[in-house]
Design an enzyme around this catalytic site. Sequence first.
Site, PDB file in Angstrom:
ATOM      1  N   GLU A  76       0.805  -1.221   0.000  1.00 29.11           N
ATOM      2  CA  GLU A  76       0.000   0.000   0.000  1.00 29.11           C
ATOM      3  C   GLU A  76       0.842   1.279   0.000  1.00 29.11           C
ATOM      4  OE1 GLU A  76      -2.932  -0.166   3.125  1.00 29.11           O
ATOM      5  OE2 GLU A  76      -3.750  -2.058   2.434  1.00 29.11           O
ATOM      6  N   GLU A 127      -5.256  -8.619   0.683  1.00 29.00           N
ATOM      7  CA  GLU A 127      -5.918  -8.287   1.950  1.00 29.00           C
ATOM      8  C   GLU A 127      -7.393  -8.046   1.675  1.00 29.00           C
ATOM      9  OE1 GLU A 127      -4.397  -4.997   4.290  1.00 29.00           O
ATOM     10  OE2 GLU A 127      -2.326  -5.632   3.931  1.00 29.00           O
TER      11      GLU A 127
END
Length: 448
Positions: free
Chosen positions: A166, A350
Amino acid sequence: MSQATFPGDFLWGVATSAYQIEGSPLEDGAGPSNWHRFAHEPGRVLGGDHGDRACDHYRRYAGDLDLVRELGLNAYRFSLNWSRIRPEGRGRRNPRGLDFYERLIDAVLERGLTPFLTLHHWDMPLALEEAGGWTNPDTAAWFADYVHEVAGRFDDRVPYWASFNEPWVIIHAGLVEGVHPPGRRDPAEAARAAHGLLRAHAQADAAYRAVGRHAFGIVVNLEPKYPASEAQADLDAAARATAYMNRWFLEPVVHGRYPERLPEVFGAHWPDFPDADVSALRAPPDFIGVNYYTRAVVRADPAAWCGARAVPVEDALHTDMGWEVYPQGLTDTLRWVHKHFGERALYVTENGAAFPDGAPVDGRVTDPERCAYFEAHLAAAREARADGVDLRGYFAWSLLDNFEWQFGYARRFGLVHVDFATQRRTLKDSARVYARLVAEQGVSDRSG
Ligand code: IFM
């Protein structure tokens, strides 16, 4: 969902990250990370929480991996803390840090699980942050040097390597919102730091490929932006928000360019990067990891960042993070990545939800919303596959309740409840539901 719709070699796993679960951040010669310092600064983290003990995974990793195995999964995603391996981020090595990860990786393999390794999940050696972090032009080479070393040591056992987790959060939370380290609000610095991080990805890619023989990629968090209306202003707002959150890192890495609308988002803060510097960011990944949690419905608002304001969606279920539960967004996101960033392997690296679980009662934690969340999102992933998206794995976030960054231990994402006072682990109902959904797919482990 009762019919097998995923292939036998599909990766079914859980994901974690080093600072969020390991604890013992300075053990065995490790250096401090930026998160170690940040969490200890008063007022940065809810309740003054920090990762000094976390889930004590540094000591309890074997038992935690037994749980992954017990759930019938075949993969485990985790990250390395760079500061354990290079206490100052560059130069001096700390062999005991590498030894810890060697024990961990071997324990993963012993349980028939496939290791999926992230090289940087937000914790940066403090010395490097103090030297300018991602805006320091040398940080990219120091990162690549660390990657070269760990790939040389572990590539014989680890088939999946992700550079960053991320990157958008690292930059946005760290330098636009200022709620993660380094904790400043400076859009011009954010744009320069993102550029430095992208240089680090490209250099790490080359460093990995010099010694590694497996798959090297990147993990991005994507949140589809739906315009609140068909008005041109709302369509433009959604396009700007998409450029900022969803395209900022993928376009340079895959295509060697910045999204067209990104300079518009930054206005006068956008640096004039030379074309050759931007095309040098191209380092096409073997896979893209997609972290998906929610969507945003946006309306044009000149006063808001990106000129786009998220409008609340009434009558929808929201998690403890305030995120709308919207499974269709996962299908849409996977289709979108497939369309714009090529026919490469995708993984949901995720996906999960925080809900305010109660303490265990008679050894049981009932979390019906999270059970429903996983059922619906696996169905959404299946739909994307049916559409031809090359989705090869799914990792639930997270194995354990853990340190949720600026929210400390007050947000629980785990399939496994952790009592932080006693470190007792209790499977939540959602762990059993996830295990059942996976079993229905006919999962196969590394041995067969
Ligand atoms: O806990 C985080 C994780 O570290 C990165 N992705 C989102 C999760 C939930 O906020």
